[in-house]
Design a protein around this motif. Sequence first.
Motif, short mmCIF file in Angstrom:
data_model
loop_
_atom_site.label_atom_id
_atom_site.label_comp_id
_atom_site.label_asym_id
_atom_site.label_seq_id
_atom_site.Cartn_x
_atom_site.Cartn_y
_atom_site.Cartn_z
N ILE A 45 1.00 -1.20 -0.15
CA ILE A 45 0.02 0.09 -0.03
C ILE A 45 0.82 1.30 -0.01
N LYS A 46 1.96 1.17 0.97
CA LYS A 46 2.74 2.47 0.72
C LYS A 46 3.38 2.59 -0.34
N LYS A 47 4.00 1.74 -1.13
CA LYS A 47 4.50 1.89 -2.33
C LYS A 47 3.50 2.18 -3.41
N PHE A 48 2.20 1.61 -3.31
CA PHE A 48 1.30 2.31 -4.28
C PHE A 48 0.92 3.68 -4.31
N ASP A 49 1.11 4.19 -2.75
CA ASP A 49 0.71 5.39 -2.52
C ASP A 49 1.91 6.35 -3.07
N LYS A 50 3.19 5.94 -3.43
CA LYS A 50 4.26 6.49 -3.92
C LYS A 50 4.15 6.53 -5.61
N GLY A 51 3.37 5.75 -6.06
CA GLY A 51 3.45 5.54 -7.49
C GLY A 51 3.82 4.42 -8.20
N THR A 52 4.39 3.49 -7.25
CA THR A 52 4.44 2.29 -7.98
C THR A 52 3.14 1.58 -8.21
N THR A 53 3.06 0.78 -9.44
CA THR A 53 1.92 0.19 -9.87
C THR A 53 1.84 -1.28 -9.94
N SER A 54 2.95 -1.85 -9.57
CA SER A 54 2.92 -3.44 -9.34
C SER A 54 4.35 -3.64 -8.59
N LEU A 55 3.93 -5.02 -7.83
CA LEU A 55 4.99 -5.51 -7.36
C LEU A 55 4.85 -6.84 -7.48
N HIS A 56 6.01 -7.65 -7.05
CA HIS A 56 6.22 -9.12 -7.22
C HIS A 56 7.11 -9.56 -6.21
N ASN A 57 6.67 -10.71 -5.49
CA ASN A 57 7.32 -11.20 -4.32
C ASN A 57 7.16 -12.72 -4.01
N GLU A 58 8.02 -13.34 -3.35
CA GLU A 58 7.64 -14.82 -2.98
C GLU A 58 7.27 -14.96 -1.49
N ILE A 59 5.97 -15.21 -1.15
CA ILE A 59 5.81 -15.14 0.23
C ILE A 59 5.22 -16.69 0.59
N GLU A 60 4.75 -16.77 1.81
CA GLU A 60 3.98 -17.97 2.21
C GLU A 60 2.92 -17.73 2.59
N ILE A 61 1.79 -18.59 2.45
CA ILE A 61 0.54 -18.43 2.70
C ILE A 61 0.08 -19.62 3.66
N PHE A 62 -1.16 -19.36 4.21
CA PHE A 62 -1.94 -20.75 5.20
C PHE A 62 -3.09 -21.02 4.21
N ASN A 63 -3.38 -22.15 4.14
CA ASN A 63 -4.53 -22.76 3.58
C ASN A 63 -5.61 -22.82 4.79
N SER A 64 -6.84 -23.24 4.77
CA SER A 64 -7.59 -23.18 5.92
C SER A 64 -7.50 -24.26 6.69
N LYS A 65 -6.40 -25.07 6.65
CA LYS A 65 -6.10 -26.14 7.62
C LYS A 65 -4.77 -25.57 8.24
N LYS A 66 -4.47 -24.43 7.94
CA LYS A 66 -3.08 -23.98 8.47
C LYS A 66 -1.81 -24.29 7.97
N LYS A 67 -1.96 -25.12 6.65
CA LYS A 67 -0.91 -25.47 6.30
C LYS A 67 -0.06 -24.38 5.27
N ARG A 68 1.28 -24.25 5.62
CA ARG A 68 2.13 -23.06 4.93
C ARG A 68 2.27 -23.56 3.34
N ILE A 69 2.10 -22.81 2.60
CA ILE A 69 2.26 -22.97 1.16
C ILE A 69 3.25 -22.00 0.49
N PRO A 70 4.22 -22.14 0.07
CA PRO A 70 4.97 -21.14 -0.78
C PRO A 70 4.26 -20.70 -1.97
N VAL A 71 4.14 -19.21 -2.28
CA VAL A 71 3.56 -18.87 -3.28
C VAL A 71 4.35 -17.45 -3.86
N GLU A 72 4.17 -17.50 -5.01
CA GLU A 72 4.58 -16.17 -5.90
C GLU A 72 3.44 -15.34 -6.03
#
Length: 180
Positions: A45-72
């Motif tokens: 959000i901060k980068k969008f406020d400064k004019g950036t229009t897109s970002l890309h990164n690798e993070i992890e998410i949880f599914n509904s069963k709290k299993k970690r899944i690496p995502v892009e």
Amino acid sequence: DLEFNTIDVNETLLKLFEIDRKKSKKINLYQYVPTEYHTFLKDIIKKFDKGTTSLHNEIEIFNSKKKRIPVEIYCKLIILEGNPAILNMIRDITERKNIEKRLLETIINTEEKERERFAGNLHDEVGPLLSSLKMYVSLINETKDKEKITYILDQINTLIKEAIQTVREISNDLSPHVLN
């Protein structure tokens, strides 16, 4: 929206999160992202406020069963029905991460085997030569016979040449001159 509440999701994300379509309207991305990645979401959000229009990164998410899944995750600022919104494209990279992990393990195992081979070569080839040299040097101290001393010095010179040649061969095995 700009607070990471979902407006709409596709079937792939529903499968990834392991939720049904009814629950998809109540999703806030923060609840599916481990806390160590919340700063990343806030920074979007901060980068969008400064004019950036897109970002890309690798993070992890949880599914509904709290299993970690690496995502892009690819985030793009868009206008939806006259309001700013974030288009998030999330791709499961579990298989790629598993391949990277196996590749790293293979590299480490190969390096360990090479170190073992190197240590074995030093122990089995250079060690006996140095032990023999030590024995001959101690014999020089014990004898007064010039012929024996001459013979022992010849043996020492031969062993030193063999040791130098062996060290050169082991060194060449580690880093062949052809590669240079």
